[in-house]
Design a protein around this motif. Structure first.
Motif, PDB file in Angstrom:
ATOM      1  N   ASN A 126       0.818  -1.220   0.000  1.00 10.16           N
ATOM      2  CA  ASN A 126       0.000   0.000   0.000  1.00 10.16           C
ATOM      3  C   ASN A 126       0.859   1.281   0.000  1.00 10.16           C
ATOM      4  O   ASN A 126       0.363   2.355   0.295  1.00 10.16           O
ATOM      5  N   ARG A 127       2.138   1.146  -0.355  1.00  8.65           N
ATOM      6  CA  ARG A 127       3.060   2.293  -0.382  1.00  8.65           C
ATOM      7  C   ARG A 127       3.363   2.691  -1.816  1.00  8.65           C
ATOM      8  O   ARG A 127       3.481   1.846  -2.696  1.00  8.65           O
ATOM      9  N   ILE A 128       3.522   3.998  -2.038  1.00  4.70           N
ATOM     10  CA  ILE A 128       3.893   4.523  -3.350  1.00  4.70           C
ATOM     11  C   ILE A 128       5.023   5.529  -3.172  1.00  4.70           C
ATOM     12  O   ILE A 128       5.061   6.258  -2.171  1.00  4.70           O
ATOM     13  N   THR A 129       5.951   5.537  -4.116  1.00  6.51           N
ATOM     14  CA  THR A 129       7.019   6.544  -4.132  1.00  6.51           C
ATOM     15  C   THR A 129       7.145   7.064  -5.561  1.00  6.51           C
ATOM     16  O   THR A 129       6.896   6.336  -6.525  1.00  6.51           O
ATOM     17  N   PHE A 130       7.522   8.335  -5.674  1.00  2.58           N
ATOM     18  CA  PHE A 130       7.774   8.937  -6.972  1.00  2.58           C
ATOM     19  C   PHE A 130       8.617  10.176  -6.784  1.00  2.58           C
ATOM     20  O   PHE A 130       8.796  10.674  -5.667  1.00  2.58           O
ATOM     21  N   VAL A 131       9.149  10.688  -7.895  1.00  4.86           N
ATOM     22  CA  VAL A 131      10.016  11.860  -7.881  1.00  4.86           C
ATOM     23  C   VAL A 131       9.399  12.934  -8.762  1.00  4.86           C
ATOM     24  O   VAL A 131       8.990  12.659  -9.893  1.00  4.86           O
ATOM     25  N   ARG A 132       9.362  14.139  -8.241  1.00  4.54           N
ATOM     26  CA  ARG A 132       8.961  15.325  -9.019  1.00  4.54           C
ATOM     27  C   ARG A 132      10.230  16.159  -9.177  1.00  4.54           C
ATOM     28  O   ARG A 132      10.861  16.527  -8.186  1.00  4.54           O
ATOM     29  N   ALA A 133      10.597  16.468 -10.424  1.00  4.21           N
ATOM     30  CA  ALA A 133      11.864  17.176 -10.655  1.00  4.21           C
ATOM     31  C   ALA A 133      11.829  17.932 -11.973  1.00  4.21           C
ATOM     32  O   ALA A 133      11.014  17.636 -12.851  1.00  4.21           O
ATOM     33  N   CYS A 134      12.733  18.895 -12.090  1.00  2.00           N
ATOM     34  CA  CYS A 134      12.932  19.579 -13.369  1.00  2.00           C
ATOM     35  C   CYS A 134      14.369  20.065 -13.453  1.00  2.00           C
ATOM     36  O   CYS A 134      15.023  20.282 -12.439  1.00  2.00           O
ATOM     37  N   GLN A 135      14.818  20.223 -14.701  1.00  2.00           N
ATOM     38  CA  GLN A 135      16.140  20.773 -14.982  1.00  2.00           C
ATOM     39  C   GLN A 135      16.038  21.649 -16.214  1.00  2.00           C
ATOM     40  O   GLN A 135      15.178  21.450 -17.066  1.00  2.00           O
ATOM     41  N   ALA A 136      16.932  22.611 -16.302  1.00  2.00           N
ATOM     42  CA  ALA A 136      17.116  23.463 -17.494  1.00  2.00           C
ATOM     43  C   ALA A 136      15.803  24.080 -17.972  1.00  2.00           C
ATOM     44  O   ALA A 136      15.059  24.639 -17.184  1.00  2.00           O
ATOM     45  N   GLN A 137      15.537  23.954 -19.273  1.00  2.00           N
ATOM     46  CA  GLN A 137      14.378  24.624 -19.869  1.00  2.00           C
ATOM     47  C   GLN A 137      13.064  24.092 -19.326  1.00  2.00           C
ATOM     48  O   GLN A 137      12.070  24.797 -19.270  1.00  2.00           O
ATOM     49  N   ARG A 138      13.043  22.838 -18.898  1.00  2.00           N
ATOM     50  CA  ARG A 138      11.812  22.259 -18.351  1.00  2.00           C
ATOM     51  C   ARG A 138      11.331  23.070 -17.151  1.00  2.00           C
ATOM     52  O   ARG A 138      10.127  23.245 -16.952  1.00  2.00           O
ATOM     53  N   CYS A 139      12.249  23.596 -16.353  1.00  2.00           N
ATOM     54  CA  CYS A 139      11.871  24.428 -15.201  1.00  2.00           C
ATOM     55  C   CYS A 139      11.125  25.674 -15.664  1.00  2.00           C
ATOM     56  O   CYS A 139      10.136  26.071 -15.046  1.00  2.00           O
ATOM     57  N   GLN A 140      11.586  26.296 -16.738  1.00  2.00           N
ATOM     58  CA  GLN A 140      10.907  27.475 -17.273  1.00  2.00           C
ATOM     59  C   GLN A 140       9.523  27.115 -17.780  1.00  2.00           C
ATOM     60  O   GLN A 140       8.572  27.869 -17.606  1.00  2.00           O
ATOM     61  N   GLU A 141       9.393  25.956 -18.423  1.00  2.00           N
ATOM     62  CA  GLU A 141       8.105  25.545 -18.972  1.00  2.00           C
ATOM     63  C   GLU A 141       7.050  25.343 -17.893  1.00  2.00           C
ATOM     64  O   GLU A 141       5.889  25.655 -18.098  1.00  2.00           O
ATOM     65  N   ILE A 142       7.457  24.818 -16.736  1.00  2.00           N
ATOM     66  CA  ILE A 142       6.471  24.589 -15.681  1.00  2.00           C
ATOM     67  C   ILE A 142       6.343  25.786 -14.744  1.00  2.00           C
ATOM     68  O   ILE A 142       5.428  25.840 -13.940  1.00  2.00           O
ATOM     69  N   GLY A 143       7.273  26.736 -14.838  1.00  2.00           N
ATOM     70  CA  GLY A 143       7.206  27.940 -14.013  1.00  2.00           C
ATOM     71  C   GLY A 143       7.989  27.857 -12.721  1.00  2.00           C
ATOM     72  O   GLY A 143       7.732  28.610 -11.786  1.00  2.00           O
ATOM     73  N   ALA A 144       8.954  26.954 -12.654  1.00  2.00           N
ATOM     74  CA  ALA A 144       9.794  26.827 -11.452  1.00  2.00           C
ATOM     75  C   ALA A 144      10.915  27.863 -11.515  1.00  2.00           C
ATOM     76  O   ALA A 144      11.424  28.168 -12.592  1.00  2.00           O
ATOM     77  N   PRO A 145      11.323  28.410 -10.364  1.00  2.00           N
ATOM     78  CA  PRO A 145      12.396  29.405 -10.367  1.00  2.00           C
ATOM     79  C   PRO A 145      13.770  28.827 -10.683  1.00  2.00           C
ATOM     80  O   PRO A 145      14.689  29.562 -11.017  1.00  2.00           O
ATOM     81  N   GLY A 146      13.911  27.515 -10.598  1.00  2.00           N
ATOM     82  CA  GLY A 146      15.188  26.878 -10.890  1.00  2.00           C
ATOM     83  C   GLY A 146      15.070  25.375 -10.749  1.00  2.00           C
ATOM     84  O   GLY A 146      14.014  24.850 -10.390  1.00  2.00           O
ATOM     85  N   PRO A 147      16.143  24.645 -11.019  1.00  5.10           N
ATOM     86  CA  PRO A 147      16.103  23.184 -10.923  1.00  5.10           C
ATOM     87  C   PRO A 147      15.779  22.721  -9.504  1.00  5.10           C
ATOM     88  O   PRO A 147      16.180  23.352  -8.530  1.00  5.10           O
ATOM     89  N   PHE A 148      15.044  21.622  -9.415  1.00  2.00           N
ATOM     90  CA  PHE A 148      14.719  21.060  -8.108  1.00  2.00           C
ATOM     91  C   PHE A 148      14.451  19.570  -8.235  1.00  2.00           C
ATOM     92  O   PHE A 148      14.246  19.047  -9.332  1.00  2.00           O
ATOM     93  N   ARG A 149      14.443  18.889  -7.108  1.00  2.59           N
ATOM     94  CA  ARG A 149      14.057  17.478  -7.019  1.00  2.59           C
ATOM     95  C   ARG A 149      13.330  17.285  -5.701  1.00  2.59           C
ATOM     96  O   ARG A 149      13.823  17.699  -4.649  1.00  2.59           O
ATOM     97  N   GLN A 150      12.156  16.681  -5.769  1.00  7.32           N
ATOM     98  CA  GLN A 150      11.377  16.360  -4.578  1.00  7.32           C
ATOM     99  C   GLN A 150      11.066  14.861  -4.604  1.00  7.32           C
ATOM    100  O   GLN A 150      10.545  14.345  -5.590  1.00  7.32           O
ATOM    101  N   ASP A 151      11.374  14.183  -3.517  1.00 11.89           N
ATOM    102  CA  ASP A 151      11.095  12.749  -3.382  1.00 11.89           C
ATOM    103  C   ASP A 151       9.847  12.576  -2.533  1.00 11.89           C
ATOM    104  O   ASP A 151       9.803  13.018  -1.375  1.00 11.89           O
ATOM    105  N   TYR A 152       8.832  11.933  -3.104  1.00  9.67           N
ATOM    106  CA  TYR A 152       7.549  11.728  -2.446  1.00  9.67           C
ATOM    107  C   TYR A 152       7.414  10.274  -2.007  1.00  9.67           C
ATOM    108  O   TYR A 152       7.855   9.363  -2.708  1.00  9.67           O
TER     109      TYR A 152
END
Length: 191
Positions: free
Chosen positions: A135-161
């Motif tokens: 019943n457990r789930i894990t995933f990663v939300r992340a962006c780098q380079a131009q992808r950050c601009q496309e989603i509106g992030a101020p810069g590269p990031f990685r979040q582990d859920y």
């Protein structure tokens, strides 16, 4: 002009003081006309250049994700070990509202996309390394380079859920870390 200056000046020589005064008055108007003529050329050229630069790399991941969601794939989701997670959830990640889609990929594994409605540019974001166990789930939300601009992030990031599915399979609750923040997230199944 003084008498001596008039006397020694040749008839064809310009008066330098008059010339300097005239050239200072005329120069700004020439510059204004020059920029005025460039505006109709520069603006369309900018739009065309932006379109050409962005057409190949914008939203390709979203198109692939939507295609994967529409495609039933080779796996039967009813027999997949992650089938209890499949669905659409209303998600709250530290006050950011959106939708979380968990679906079956054609390759046979789980896939997920998050689409925030009050963060960034409000575009769907494919999630990475989606895994389930019990019943457990894990995933990663992340962006780098131009992808950050496309989603509106101020810069590269990685979040582990990581999260846990409730016994009735209607809620997901968990935590995330990374991206200079850590907090909780919660999702309620709506489909």
């Amino acid at each position: 002009m003084g008498f001596l200056q008039k006397f020694f000046r040749k008839k064809d020589d310009p008066d330098l003081f008059e010339y300097a005064a005239r050239s200072q008055e005329e120069e700004p108007s020439k510059k204004r006309r020059f920029w005025f003529l460039l505006i109709p050329i520069v603006i369309p050229a900018s739009f065309f250049a932006g379109f050409q630069l962005g057409k190949d790399n914008s939203c390709e991941e979203e198109r692939a994700t939507i295609s994967a969601m529409a495609d039933t794939g080779t796996t039967n989701p009813q027999t997949a070990p992650y089938q209890s997670f499949l669905g659409t959830y209303k998600v709250d990640v530290s006050g950011h509202q959106g939708l979380l889609y968990i679906y079956s990929l054609p390759s046979g594994g789980p896939g997920a996309t998050i689409h925030f409605q009050n963060w960034g540019r409000r575009v769907p974001e494919p999630l990475f390394a989606v895994q389930t166990a019990g019943n457990r789930i894990t995933f990663v939300r992340a962006c780098q380079a131009q992808r950050c601009q496309e989603i509106g992030a101020p810069g590269p990031f990685r979040q582990d859920y990581q999260g846990t599915l409730s016994d009735d399979a209607k809620k997901l609750e968990g935590t995330y870390t990374g991206g200079q923040s850590a907090s909780t997230w919660r999702a309620i199944r709506i489909r």
